[in-house]
Design a protein around this motif. Structure first.
Motif, PDB file in Angstrom:
ATOM      1  N   PHE A 127       1.229  -1.242  -0.138  1.00 30.15           N
ATOM      2  CA  PHE A 127       0.084  -0.031  -0.203  1.00 30.15           C
ATOM      3  C   PHE A 127       0.864   1.050   0.446  1.00 30.15           C
ATOM      4  O   PHE A 127       1.060   2.441  -1.448  1.00 30.15           O
ATOM      5  CB  PHE A 127      -0.785  -0.192   1.439  1.00 30.15           C
ATOM      6  CG  PHE A 127      -1.453   1.457   1.563  1.00 30.15           C
ATOM      7  CD1 PHE A 127      -2.173   1.841   0.838  1.00 30.15           C
ATOM      8  CD2 PHE A 127      -2.067   1.105   2.885  1.00 30.15           C
ATOM      9  CE1 PHE A 127      -2.667   3.587   0.805  1.00 30.15           C
ATOM     10  CE2 PHE A 127      -2.793   2.630   3.155  1.00 30.15           C
ATOM     11  CZ  PHE A 127      -2.903   3.391   1.981  1.00 30.15           C
ATOM     12  N   ILE A 135      11.167  -3.763  -4.278  1.00 24.34           N
ATOM     13  CA  ILE A 135      10.939  -4.835  -3.591  1.00 24.34           C
ATOM     14  C   ILE A 135      10.073  -4.823  -4.017  1.00 24.34           C
ATOM     15  O   ILE A 135       9.526  -4.278  -3.294  1.00 24.34           O
ATOM     16  CB  ILE A 135      12.909  -5.318  -3.497  1.00 24.34           C
ATOM     17  CG1 ILE A 135      14.049  -5.055  -3.542  1.00 24.34           C
ATOM     18  CG2 ILE A 135      12.231  -5.766  -2.490  1.00 24.34           C
ATOM     19  CD1 ILE A 135      14.906  -5.451  -2.341  1.00 24.34           C
ATOM     20  N   ASP A 136       9.936  -6.556  -3.994  1.00 28.66           N
ATOM     21  CA  ASP A 136       8.236  -7.258  -3.186  1.00 28.66           C
ATOM     22  C   ASP A 136       8.485  -8.554  -3.768  1.00 28.66           C
ATOM     23  O   ASP A 136       8.792  -8.945  -4.427  1.00 28.66           O
ATOM     24  CB  ASP A 136       7.349  -6.939  -3.966  1.00 28.66           C
ATOM     25  CG  ASP A 136       5.829  -6.051  -2.684  1.00 28.66           C
ATOM     26  OD1 ASP A 136       5.738  -5.244  -1.969  1.00 28.66           O
ATOM     27  OD2 ASP A 136       5.362  -7.596  -2.374  1.00 28.66           O
ATOM     28  N   ASN A 175       3.703 -11.987  -1.141  1.00 22.83           N
ATOM     29  CA  ASN A 175       3.396 -12.924  -0.006  1.00 22.83           C
ATOM     30  C   ASN A 175       1.881 -12.727   0.004  1.00 22.83           C
ATOM     31  O   ASN A 175       1.805 -11.025  -0.468  1.00 22.83           O
ATOM     32  CB  ASN A 175       3.915 -12.336   1.053  1.00 22.83           C
ATOM     33  CG  ASN A 175       3.769 -11.203   1.844  1.00 22.83           C
ATOM     34  OD1 ASN A 175       2.213 -11.446   2.157  1.00 22.83           O
ATOM     35  ND2 ASN A 175       4.613 -11.060   2.675  1.00 22.83           N
ATOM     36  N   LYS A 233      -2.421  -6.579  -4.976  1.00 23.93           N
ATOM     37  CA  LYS A 233      -0.740  -5.776  -4.935  1.00 23.93           C
ATOM     38  C   LYS A 233      -0.272  -6.209  -7.400  1.00 23.93           C
ATOM     39  O   LYS A 233       0.571  -4.961  -7.201  1.00 23.93           O
ATOM     40  CB  LYS A 233       0.522  -7.699  -4.235  1.00 23.93           C
ATOM     41  CG  LYS A 233       0.536  -6.970  -2.846  1.00 23.93           C
ATOM     42  CD  LYS A 233       1.015  -7.901  -2.648  1.00 23.93           C
ATOM     43  CE  LYS A 233       0.586  -8.274  -0.474  1.00 23.93           C
ATOM     44  NZ  LYS A 233       1.478  -8.800   0.146  1.00 23.93           N
ATOM     45  N   GLY A 251      11.819 -10.742  -5.120  1.00 21.94           N
ATOM     46  CA  GLY A 251      12.238 -11.781  -4.161  1.00 21.94           C
ATOM     47  C   GLY A 251      11.711 -11.276  -3.019  1.00 21.94           C
ATOM     48  O   GLY A 251      11.469 -10.040  -2.549  1.00 21.94           O
ATOM     49  N   ASP A 252      12.600 -11.891  -1.691  1.00 27.78           N
ATOM     50  CA  ASP A 252      12.196 -11.888  -0.402  1.00 27.78           C
ATOM     51  C   ASP A 252      13.109 -11.731   0.332  1.00 27.78           C
ATOM     52  O   ASP A 252      14.702 -11.944   0.123  1.00 27.78           O
ATOM     53  CB  ASP A 252      12.062 -13.504   0.334  1.00 27.78           C
ATOM     54  CG  ASP A 252      11.339 -13.644   1.502  1.00 27.78           C
ATOM     55  OD1 ASP A 252      11.934 -12.790   2.340  1.00 27.78           O
ATOM     56  OD2 ASP A 252      10.364 -13.709   1.605  1.00 27.78           O
ATOM     57  N   SER A 276      10.699 -11.411   8.436  1.00 23.57           N
ATOM     58  CA  SER A 276      10.693 -10.447   7.814  1.00 23.57           C
ATOM     59  C   SER A 276      11.428  -8.623   8.159  1.00 23.57           C
ATOM     60  O   SER A 276      11.858  -7.914   7.529  1.00 23.57           O
ATOM     61  CB  SER A 276       9.320 -10.078   7.044  1.00 23.57           C
ATOM     62  OG  SER A 276       8.758 -11.230   5.937  1.00 23.57           O
ATOM     63  N   SER A 282       8.330   2.768  10.883  1.00 24.90           N
ATOM     64  CA  SER A 282       8.260   2.008  12.125  1.00 24.90           C
ATOM     65  C   SER A 282       6.137   2.037  12.305  1.00 24.90           C
ATOM     66  O   SER A 282       6.207   2.452  11.115  1.00 24.90           O
ATOM     67  CB  SER A 282       9.502   2.941  12.837  1.00 24.90           C
ATOM     68  OG  SER A 282       8.759   2.132  14.411  1.00 24.90           O
ATOM     69  N   TYR A 288       4.416  -7.236  16.571  1.00 23.68           N
ATOM     70  CA  TYR A 288       5.065  -7.215  15.100  1.00 23.68           C
ATOM     71  C   TYR A 288       5.672  -4.900  16.027  1.00 23.68           C
ATOM     72  O   TYR A 288       6.321  -5.090  15.460  1.00 23.68           O
ATOM     73  CB  TYR A 288       3.542  -6.225  15.181  1.00 23.68           C
ATOM     74  CG  TYR A 288       3.385  -5.039  13.845  1.00 23.68           C
ATOM     75  CD1 TYR A 288       4.466  -5.125  12.943  1.00 23.68           C
ATOM     76  CD2 TYR A 288       2.403  -4.234  14.170  1.00 23.68           C
ATOM     77  CE1 TYR A 288       4.242  -4.266  11.717  1.00 23.68           C
ATOM     78  CE2 TYR A 288       3.086  -2.508  13.861  1.00 23.68           C
ATOM     79  CZ  TYR A 288       3.374  -3.051  12.220  1.00 23.68           C
ATOM     80  OH  TYR A 288       3.182  -2.435  10.984  1.00 23.68           O
TER      81      TYR A 288
HETATM   82  N1  LIG Z   1      -1.046   1.021   6.801  1.00 24.59           N
HETATM   83  C1  LIG Z   1      -0.594   1.272   7.826  1.00 24.59           C
HETATM   84  O1  LIG Z   1      -1.344   2.132   8.314  1.00 24.59           O
HETATM   85  C2  LIG Z   1       1.453   1.422   8.820  1.00 24.59           C
HETATM   86  C3  LIG Z   1       1.060   1.621  10.035  1.00 24.59           C
HETATM   87  C4  LIG Z   1       2.353   1.941  11.151  1.00 24.59           C
HETATM   88  C5  LIG Z   1       3.701   0.866   9.947  1.00 24.59           C
HETATM   89  N2  LIG Z   1       3.159   0.951   9.037  1.00 24.59           N
HETATM   90  C6  LIG Z   1       4.695  -0.186   8.288  1.00 24.59           C
HETATM   91  O2  LIG Z   1       4.321   0.439   6.447  1.00 24.59           O
HETATM   92  C7  LIG Z   1       5.505   0.208   5.891  1.00 24.59           C
HETATM   93  C8  LIG Z   1       4.463  -0.292   4.892  1.00 24.59           C
HETATM   94  O3  LIG Z   1       2.497  -1.231   5.302  1.00 24.59           O
HETATM   95  P1  LIG Z   1       1.539  -0.935   4.064  1.00 24.59           P
HETATM   96  O4  LIG Z   1       0.619  -0.632   4.702  1.00 24.59           O
HETATM   97  O5  LIG Z   1       1.792   0.010   3.322  1.00 24.59           O
HETATM   98  O6  LIG Z   1       1.706  -2.695   3.991  1.00 24.59           O
HETATM   99  P2  LIG Z   1       1.633  -3.894   2.398  1.00 24.59           P
HETATM  100  O7  LIG Z   1       1.640  -4.856   3.544  1.00 24.59           O
HETATM  101  O8  LIG Z   1       1.021  -3.416   2.007  1.00 24.59           O
HETATM  102  O9  LIG Z   1       2.867  -3.736   1.970  1.00 24.59           O
HETATM  103  C9  LIG Z   1       4.028  -4.012   2.835  1.00 24.59           C
HETATM  104  C10 LIG Z   1       4.823  -5.244   1.150  1.00 24.59           C
HETATM  105  O10 LIG Z   1       5.867  -5.718   1.555  1.00 24.59           O
HETATM  106  C11 LIG Z   1       5.836  -6.880   0.674  1.00 24.59           C
HETATM  107  N3  LIG Z   1       6.683  -7.527   1.879  1.00 24.59           N
HETATM  108  C12 LIG Z   1       6.944  -8.182   2.840  1.00 24.59           C
HETATM  109  N4  LIG Z   1       7.728  -8.462   3.525  1.00 24.59           N
HETATM  110  C13 LIG Z   1       8.568  -8.810   2.560  1.00 24.59           C
HETATM  111  C14 LIG Z   1       9.858 -10.106   2.695  1.00 24.59           C
HETATM  112  N5  LIG Z   1      10.945 -10.284   3.424  1.00 24.59           N
HETATM  113  N6  LIG Z   1      10.461  -9.380   1.586  1.00 24.59           N
HETATM  114  C15 LIG Z   1       9.918  -8.475   0.497  1.00 24.59           C
HETATM  115  N7  LIG Z   1       8.801  -8.095   0.484  1.00 24.59           N
HETATM  116  C16 LIG Z   1       8.367  -7.648   1.919  1.00 24.59           C
HETATM  117  C17 LIG Z   1       4.603  -7.419   1.130  1.00 24.59           C
HETATM  118  O11 LIG Z   1       4.396  -8.499  -0.292  1.00 24.59           O
HETATM  119  C18 LIG Z   1       3.593  -5.977   0.871  1.00 24.59           C
HETATM  120  O12 LIG Z   1       3.199  -5.562  -0.636  1.00 24.59           O
HETATM  121  C19 LIG Z   1       5.602  -1.574   6.484  1.00 24.59           C
HETATM  122  O13 LIG Z   1       6.452  -1.910   7.160  1.00 24.59           O
HETATM  123  C20 LIG Z   1       4.372  -1.055   7.523  1.00 24.59           C
HETATM  124  O14 LIG Z   1       4.599  -2.503   8.882  1.00 24.59           O
HETATM  125  C21 LIG Z   1       2.263   1.343   8.190  1.00 24.59           C
END
Ligand SMILES: NC(=O)c1ccc[n+]([C@@H]2O[C@H](COP(=O)([O-])OP(=O)(O)OC[C@H]3O[C@@H](n4cnc5c(N)ncnc54)[C@H](O)[C@@H]3O)[C@@H](O)[C@H]2O)c1
Length: 327
Positions: A19, A38-39, A42, A50, A68-69, A111, A135, A161
Motif C-alpha cells: 500500500f 522489491i516485493d 506474499n 499487489k 524476491g524476499d 521479514s 516504524s 509486531y
Molecule cells: N498501513 C499502515 O497503517 C501502517 C501503520 C504503521 C506502520 N506501517 C508500516 O509501513 C510499511 C508499509 O505498510 P503497508 O501498509 O504498505 O503494508 P503492505 O503489507 O501493504 O506492504 C508491505 C509490502 O511488503 C512486502 N513484503 C513483506 N515482507 C517482505 C519480504 N520479506 N521481502 C519482500 N517483500 C516483502 C509485501 O508483499 C507487501 O506488498 C510496513 O513496514 C508497515 O509495517 C504501516
C-alpha cells in the motif's frame, strides 16, 4: 510542502507492491526519479491487489522491479550488486498487522528482523548512506499519555509486531553509530486511502457493509485511531528522503484521534448503506487510542497533514467503489 529530489537520485523502495510503498514509488516516478522496487508478493492479503499496484508502476520507464524476499540474503546482495547507482533506500516492506502477529510470529521475525538486517547491512556494504524505514505507532503500546510523543518511553510493546518495529529503530541506531549511516524511522499512524490494505478497517468495514454482513466493532466502538490519509504520509516520506538526517525518529500522523463509531458513520454515509454492528471486546495486542504528537515532524520535516477524515473517507470510498466495481 513541495519537495524536489535531484533527478539523478536512484531510490530503492522495498514493499513497492504494498500500500504505502506503491504510493511512494509512484510519486517518485512521477517526479522523474529512478526507482528500483522489491516485493515478494506474499499472500498475507489479496495478491491481485499487489499485482494491480505493480502493474501501474511498471508503466513508468524509470521503474525497475525485482520479485524476491528480503530474508534471502543472496537476493538482497544480487539487487544491490546489480544497481550500484542506488543512493537512498526507502524500506517499507514488512510483515504488517498487529493481530496476525499472534497467529504467525515467525513471519515477523523473518521479514521484519532478518529482512531488515539483511537490507541495512548490505546498504552499509555498498556505501549507501541514506536509509529511511517504516516504524509504527504500535511501538507506543498502551501509552496513556496522549498525544504520543517521540520522547515517550516505548519499551513496553504489547505485540510482537510492535516489538519488531522497535527492534528496527534500535538496529538502525547501531548502524548509524557504527558506520555513520543516515537512518530515519517513520512511525506511521493508521494509514488509509485508495489501494489500501484489505486487512485494515476501511476495506474490511466497507466490504461487510456492502455485502450486508455484520462488522465486528472492537472495544464497543470506543476505540480511537489517528487515521492518516496516504497523500499526507507520502509528503512526510518524501521530506524524510530529502533531508536524510543522521539519526531521527518521526511520528507521521494526522494529530486527531477519531472514534471508531464516527469512522463507521462516515463509511455508511459515503456508501449510502447502513452497517450491522457486532459489538466486541478489545482484542489482545490492540491499543485503545492513538494520536500523534507531530510538533517535531513539523519542525524538522515541515510535515503538515492536510486531509480531514471526512475528505479522506470520501476519496477512499470513491476509489473503493470504482476498483471493486460496486455501483
Ligand atoms: N498501513 C499502515 O497503517 C501502517 C501503520 C504503521 C506502520 N506501517 C508500516 O509501513 C510499511 C508499509 O505498510 P503497508 O501498509 O504498505 O503494508 P503492505 O503489507 O501493504 O506492504 C508491505 C509490502 O511488503 C512486502 N513484503 C513483506 N515482507 C517482505 C519480504 N520479506 N521481502 C519482500 N517483500 C516483502 C509485501 O508483499 C507487501 O506488498 C510496513 O513496514 C508497515 O509495517 C504501516
Amino acid at each position: 510542502m513541495n519537495i524536489q529530489l535531484p533527478k539523478e537520485t536512484t531510490i530503492l523502495v522495498t514493499g513497492s507492491a504494498g500500500f504505502i510503498g506503491f504510493h511512494v514509488a509512484k510519486k517518485l516516478l512521477e517526479m522523474g526519479i529512478d526507482v528500483i522496487g522489491i516485493d515478494n508478493f506474499n499472500n498475507y492479503y489479496d495478491v491481485s491487489l499487489k499485482e494491480s499496484r505493480n502493474k501501474i508502476l511498471k508503466e513508468f520507464d524509470n521503474y525497475k522491479f525485482y520479485k524476491g524476499d528480503l530474508k534471502d540474503l543472496s537476493f538482497v546482495k544480487k539487487v544491490l550488486n546489480e544497481n550500484k547507482n542506488i543512493n537512498k533506500i526507502c524500506h517499507l516492506a514488512a510483515q504488517a498487522g498487529v493481530r496476525y502477529s499472534l497467529e504467525n510470529p515467525h513471519a515477523y521475525i523473518q521479514s521484519n528482523i532478518v529482512g531488515f538486517t539483511n537490507l541495512i547491512d548490505e546498504a552499509k556494504n555498498n556505501n549507501i548512506q541514506d536509509f529511511i524505514y517504516a516504524s509504527s505507532s504500535s511501538v507506543y503500546g498502551n501509552n496513556k499519555k496522549l498525544p504520543f510523543s517521540i520522547t515517550d518511553n516505548v519499551n513496553q510493546p504489547i505485540s510482537l509486531y510492535a516489538a519488531s518495529k522497535k527492534a528496527n529503530e534500535l538496529i538502525a541506531h547501531s548502524y548509524h553509530h557504527l558506520y555513520g549511516m543516515n537512518c530515519t524511522g517513520l512511525r506511521f499512524f493508521t494509514v488509509y486511502g485508495p489501494y489500501g490494505r484489505p486487512d485494515m478497517a476501511p476495506i474490511l468495514f466497507s466490504d461487510a457493509i456492502y455485502n450486508k454482513q455484520a462488522i465486528k466493532v472492537f472495544n464497543h466502538g470506543k476505540m480511537k485511531r489517528d487515521f492518516t490519509y496516504i497523500d499526507d504520509i507520502i509528503e512526510g516520506v518524501l521530506s524524510a528522503l530529502y533531508h536524510s538526517y543522521p539519526y531521527e525518529i518521526f511520528n507521521l500522523g494526522n494529530n486527531k484521534s477519531i472514534e471508531l463509531n464516527y469512522f463507521i458513520e462516515l463509511i455508511e454515509k459515503n456508501l449510502d448503506k447502513k452497517a450491522e454492528k457486532q459489538m466486541m471486546d478489545i482484542q489482545p495486542g490492540d491499543v485503545e487510542n492513538t494520536c500523534a504528537d507531530i510538533d517535531y515532524s513539523r519542525e524538522k520535516l515541515n510535515f503538515e497533514p492536510k486531509t480531514s477524515i471526512e475528505e479522506g473517507i470520501e476519496k477512499f470510498i470513491s476509489w473503493y467503489k470504482e476498483y471493486y466495481k460496486h455501483a
